[in-house]
Design an enzyme around this catalytic site. Structure first.
Site, PDB file in Angstrom:
ATOM      1  N   SER A   4       8.980-107.630 -82.693  1.00  8.96           N
ATOM      2  CA  SER A   4       8.404-107.748 -81.359  1.00  8.96           C
ATOM      3  C   SER A   4       9.445-107.538 -80.267  1.00  8.96           C
ATOM      4  O   SER A   4      10.098-106.495 -80.218  1.00  8.96           O
ATOM      5  CB  SER A   4       7.695-109.100 -81.214  1.00  8.96           C
ATOM      6  OG  SER A   4       6.966-109.168 -80.015  1.00  8.96           O
ATOM      7  N   HIS A   5       9.642-108.540 -79.418  1.00  3.30           N
ATOM      8  CA  HIS A   5      10.531-108.417 -78.265  1.00  3.30           C
ATOM      9  C   HIS A   5      11.965-108.814 -78.600  1.00  3.30           C
ATOM     10  O   HIS A   5      12.819-108.836 -77.711  1.00  3.30           O
ATOM     11  CB  HIS A   5      10.011-109.292 -77.127  1.00  3.30           C
ATOM     12  CG  HIS A   5       9.770-110.715 -77.544  1.00  3.30           C
ATOM     13  ND1 HIS A   5       8.777-111.062 -78.407  1.00  3.30           N
ATOM     14  CD2 HIS A   5      10.416-111.863 -77.232  1.00  3.30           C
ATOM     15  CE1 HIS A   5       8.792-112.362 -78.603  1.00  3.30           C
ATOM     16  NE2 HIS A   5       9.786-112.883 -77.911  1.00  3.30           N
ATOM     17  N   LYS A  37      -3.077-108.073 -79.498  1.00  2.00           N
ATOM     18  CA  LYS A  37      -2.784-107.925 -78.076  1.00  2.00           C
ATOM     19  C   LYS A  37      -2.356-106.480 -77.846  1.00  2.00           C
ATOM     20  O   LYS A  37      -1.841-105.829 -78.745  1.00  2.00           O
ATOM     21  CB  LYS A  37      -1.724-108.915 -77.618  1.00  2.00           C
ATOM     22  CG  LYS A  37      -0.528-109.120 -78.527  1.00  2.00           C
ATOM     23  CD  LYS A  37       0.323-110.267 -77.987  1.00  2.00           C
ATOM     24  CE  LYS A  37       1.441-110.656 -78.934  1.00  2.00           C
ATOM     25  NZ  LYS A  37       1.005-111.474 -80.061  1.00  2.00           N
ATOM     26  N   ASP A  71       7.027-104.305 -74.525  1.00  2.00           N
ATOM     27  CA  ASP A  71       8.026-104.724 -75.509  1.00  2.00           C
ATOM     28  C   ASP A  71       8.156-103.662 -76.600  1.00  2.00           C
ATOM     29  O   ASP A  71       7.518-102.603 -76.545  1.00  2.00           O
ATOM     30  CB  ASP A  71       7.682-106.099 -76.084  1.00  2.00           C
ATOM     31  CG  ASP A  71       6.476-106.087 -77.008  1.00  2.00           C
ATOM     32  OD1 ASP A  71       5.671-105.143 -76.941  1.00  2.00           O
ATOM     33  OD2 ASP A  71       6.328-107.033 -77.802  1.00  2.00           O
ATOM     34  N   ASP A 106       7.170-103.204 -79.709  1.00  2.00           N
ATOM     35  CA  ASP A 106       6.049-102.698 -80.501  1.00  2.00           C
ATOM     36  C   ASP A 106       4.776-102.499 -79.684  1.00  2.00           C
ATOM     37  O   ASP A 106       3.732-102.161 -80.239  1.00  2.00           O
ATOM     38  CB  ASP A 106       5.778-103.615 -81.691  1.00  2.00           C
ATOM     39  CG  ASP A 106       5.293-105.003 -81.289  1.00  2.00           C
ATOM     40  OD1 ASP A 106       5.804-105.538 -80.289  1.00  2.00           O
ATOM     41  OD2 ASP A 106       4.417-105.561 -81.972  1.00  2.00           O
ATOM     42  N   ASP A 159       2.756-104.524 -77.844  1.00  2.00           N
ATOM     43  CA  ASP A 159       1.640-105.452 -77.695  1.00  2.00           C
ATOM     44  C   ASP A 159       1.808-106.399 -76.507  1.00  2.00           C
ATOM     45  O   ASP A 159       0.853-107.048 -76.100  1.00  2.00           O
ATOM     46  CB  ASP A 159       1.375-106.239 -78.991  1.00  2.00           C
ATOM     47  CG  ASP A 159       2.551-107.106 -79.431  1.00  2.00           C
ATOM     48  OD1 ASP A 159       3.620-107.040 -78.788  1.00  2.00           O
ATOM     49  OD2 ASP A 159       2.401-107.838 -80.426  1.00  2.00           O
ATOM     50  N   ARG A 160       3.009-106.464 -75.932  1.00  2.00           N
ATOM     51  CA  ARG A 160       3.232-107.301 -74.751  1.00  2.00           C
ATOM     52  C   ARG A 160       3.531-106.416 -73.545  1.00  2.00           C
ATOM     53  O   ARG A 160       4.048-105.310 -73.688  1.00  2.00           O
ATOM     54  CB  ARG A 160       4.408-108.255 -74.985  1.00  2.00           C
ATOM     55  CG  ARG A 160       4.201-109.239 -76.115  1.00  2.00           C
ATOM     56  CD  ARG A 160       5.484-110.018 -76.363  1.00  2.00           C
ATOM     57  NE  ARG A 160       5.434-110.732 -77.628  1.00  2.00           N
ATOM     58  CZ  ARG A 160       5.394-112.048 -77.745  1.00  2.00           C
ATOM     59  NH1 ARG A 160       5.395-112.816 -76.675  1.00  2.00           N
ATOM     60  NH2 ARG A 160       5.354-112.615 -78.928  1.00  2.00           N
TER      61      ARG A 160
END
Length: 567
Positions: free
Chosen positions: A121-122, A393, A292, A294, A296-297
């Site tokens: 992720s982030h 998300k 981010d 990937d 999703d954010r």
């Protein structure tokens, strides 16, 4: 196809006791995956073995990731092990790249049994950074707790794994590659697909692309600045926002995916997306967004750097979904938010007369609600929002919602948010992260704090800080009963709710890649008076934060002078 069948090997191994997936999969320092013997293979086998053998034979799975360091090596291992474990077909993004929302989209589109996403992720990437493996199930969403528990159980007793070490694929060549394996009646198939196309086609059916394109290309166009932060979103931003919707090419920056994300945290927050923040402060752009690693954010900024808190973003989206064709057609079936997320969404749900669900942190909890038709929109305070179009998300989808709202209302981002506050009130909100805390210290801190707030005397407690007096209305350890299947999730965070609707939340996070635990404190205060809605967040929440520090003794217990990060 090779004329000589590829051998399938069984390799002896030793189990690990630290492969419990968190809400975002298994995340560790890259060196753990890269250097610990069979660490990667053990976890991949545990994931594959969590799928019933009858379902696994000949099934289709999706594989992709954010392109971080070690992803290509891991993808090759996953392909070799999927083949050896009876998977019939893998669909993989071009060069191994697929955003998390795209993986969810493709799983649902082709009715795959699930997908493996290589992302932390982030979290930062590179040899010294973090690596992660996330398993999504057949609905396209993250594995629920029943599945992650099964994965962990397998990982603790694993003695061998199956692999085809001689199997090689070309991730750069679009199309089908077939392989003949020993003892297999059907060939094992790998399909390398365009990373963007299926996801883009889905978005075309959700939004009015003509309206958004006009917003971005008309003479009085909205000038935007989009930062892909050298993650997987670069190709999506260029293809969808620039090529499809007409945004100027220079609207998009940092669009080349890099294994170390350019040495930066691919985290769309005010702390890490500093170049975007500085660009927006200049006033040249009306809307800015960052994603981010990937995809999703996301973070939304208005002109002059006006920051849209993620909880506010979720509430504003909910209040304006009627401007999006998908929701005009489908209607609104309910909203959901994670427990720590501000209650701004609750107020929208009340006005629109739709159900509101409060779930534990972790996107998998939204899946049941959406699959059963109870929920149209959901989100978390950690910069993630999505809807029932997929089961993840979705950062770019969220940006397109915002562009649709701006196009429909013909107002600036700041005007839209402030008008929302004036109508429904403002929920001041922030989060404090104490990272890399000794796990034992974190455990006892939470245990002792729970004992404090569970005491009967605490229920009638009043806290005076300066001119502010806060009276406790309710205090508990959040427990969630799934309205669909009745499963119960306990110990999901300590809540203190005050009579004026202020809240304090304490929670241990399970998504860090490094050593130690992360203790998170959330503070929220509701302000109905429009005259008091433009104050500094930290000034408003200061008294609540003072209470949180006092009752938790977090600085004394951890030896810290303050939080690692404030968001």
């Amino acid at each position: 196809m090779d004329t000589n069948p590829i051998p399938v090997l069984t390799v002896q191994t030793t189990p690990y006791d630290d492969q419990r997936p968190g809400t975002g999969g298994l995340r560790k320092k890259t060196a753990v995956f890269e250097t610990k013997r069979h660490y990667l293979q053990n976890y991949v086998q545990s994931v594959l073995s969590s799928i019933d053998l009858r379902d696994r034979q000949g099934c289709t799975m999706v594989v992709g990731g954010d392109g971080r360091y070690f992803s290509r090596t891991a993808t090759e291992v996953i392909v070799q092990m999927a083949a050896a474990n009876g998977i019939g077909r893998l669909v993989i993004g071009h060069n191994g790249l697929l955003s998390t929302p795209a993986v969810s989209c493709i799983i649902r589109k082709i009715k795959a049994i699930g997908g493996i996403i290589l992302t932390a992720s982030h979290n930062p990437g590179g040899p010294a950074g973090d690596f992660g493996i996330k398993f999504n199930v057949a609905n396209g969403g993250p594995a629920p707790e029943t599945v992650t528990e099964k994965i962990q159980q397998v990982s603790r007793t694993l003695e061998e794994f199956a692999i085809c070490p001689d199997l090689r694929i070309d991730l750069s060549r679009l199309g089908r590659q077939d392989f003949d394996l020993e003892n297999k009646f059907k060939p094992f198939r790998v399909e390398i697909v365009d990373s963007v196309e299926v996801y883009l086609n889905m978005l075309r059916g959700i939004f009015d692309f003509t309206e958004i394109k006009a917003l971005l290309t008309d003479p009085d166009q909205l000038k935007i600045r989009i930062d892909a932060m050298h993650g997987v979103m670069g190709p999506y931003v260029r293809r969808i926002l620039c090529d499809e919707l007409g945004a100027p090419a220079n609207s998009a920056v940092n669009c080349v995916p890099l294994e170390d994300f350019g040495g930066q945290h691919p985290n769309p927050t005010l702390i890490y997306a500093t170049s975007l923040v500085e660009s927006m402060k200049g006033g040249d752009f009306g809307l800015g967004a960052a994603f981010d690693a990937d995809g999703d954010r996301y973070m939304i900024l208005g002109q002059n750097g006006f920051f849209v808190n993620p909880s506010d973003s979720l509430a504003v989206m909910a209040a304006n979904l009627s401007c999006i064709p998908y929701f005009k057609q489908m209607g609104l079936r309910g909203f959901a938010r994670s427990m720590p997320t501000s209650t701004a969404l609750d107020r929208v749900a009340k006005v629109l007369k739709v159900a509101l669900y409060e779930t534990p942190t972790g996107w998998s909890f939204f899946g049941n609600l959406m699959d059963s038709g109870r929920c149209s929109l959901c989100g978390e305070e950690s910069f993630g929002t999505g809807s029932d179009h997929i089961r993840e998300k979705d950062g770019l989808w969220s940006l397109l919602v915002w562009l649709s709202i701006v196009a429909a209302r013909k107002q600036s981002v700041e005007e839209i948010v402030k008008e929302h506050w004036a109508k429904l009130g403002r929920n001041y909100f922030c989060r404090f992260d104490y990272e890399s805390v000794d796990p034992r210290v974190a455990f006892y801190l939470m245990r002792d704090l729970e004992a404090v707030i569970s005491d009967k005397a605490f229920a009638s407690q009043k806290f005076a800080v300066g001119n502010n007096v806060y009276s406790v209305e309710k205090a508990d350890n959040f427990e969630y009963v799934d309205p669909v299947d009745g499963t119960v999730a306990r110990n999901q965070g300590l809540r203190i709710i005050f009579t004026d609707a202020s809240r304090l939340i304490f929670r241990l996070s399970g998504t860090g890649g490094g050593a130690g635990a992360t203790v998170r404190i959330y503070a929220e205060s509701y302000e109905r008076d429009p005259e008091k809605q433009n104050r500094e967040t930290q000034a408003v929440l200061g008294p609540l934060i003072a209470i949180a520090l006092k009752i938790s003794d977090i600085h004394e217990r951890t030896g810290r002078r303050g939080p690692t990060i404030i968001t």
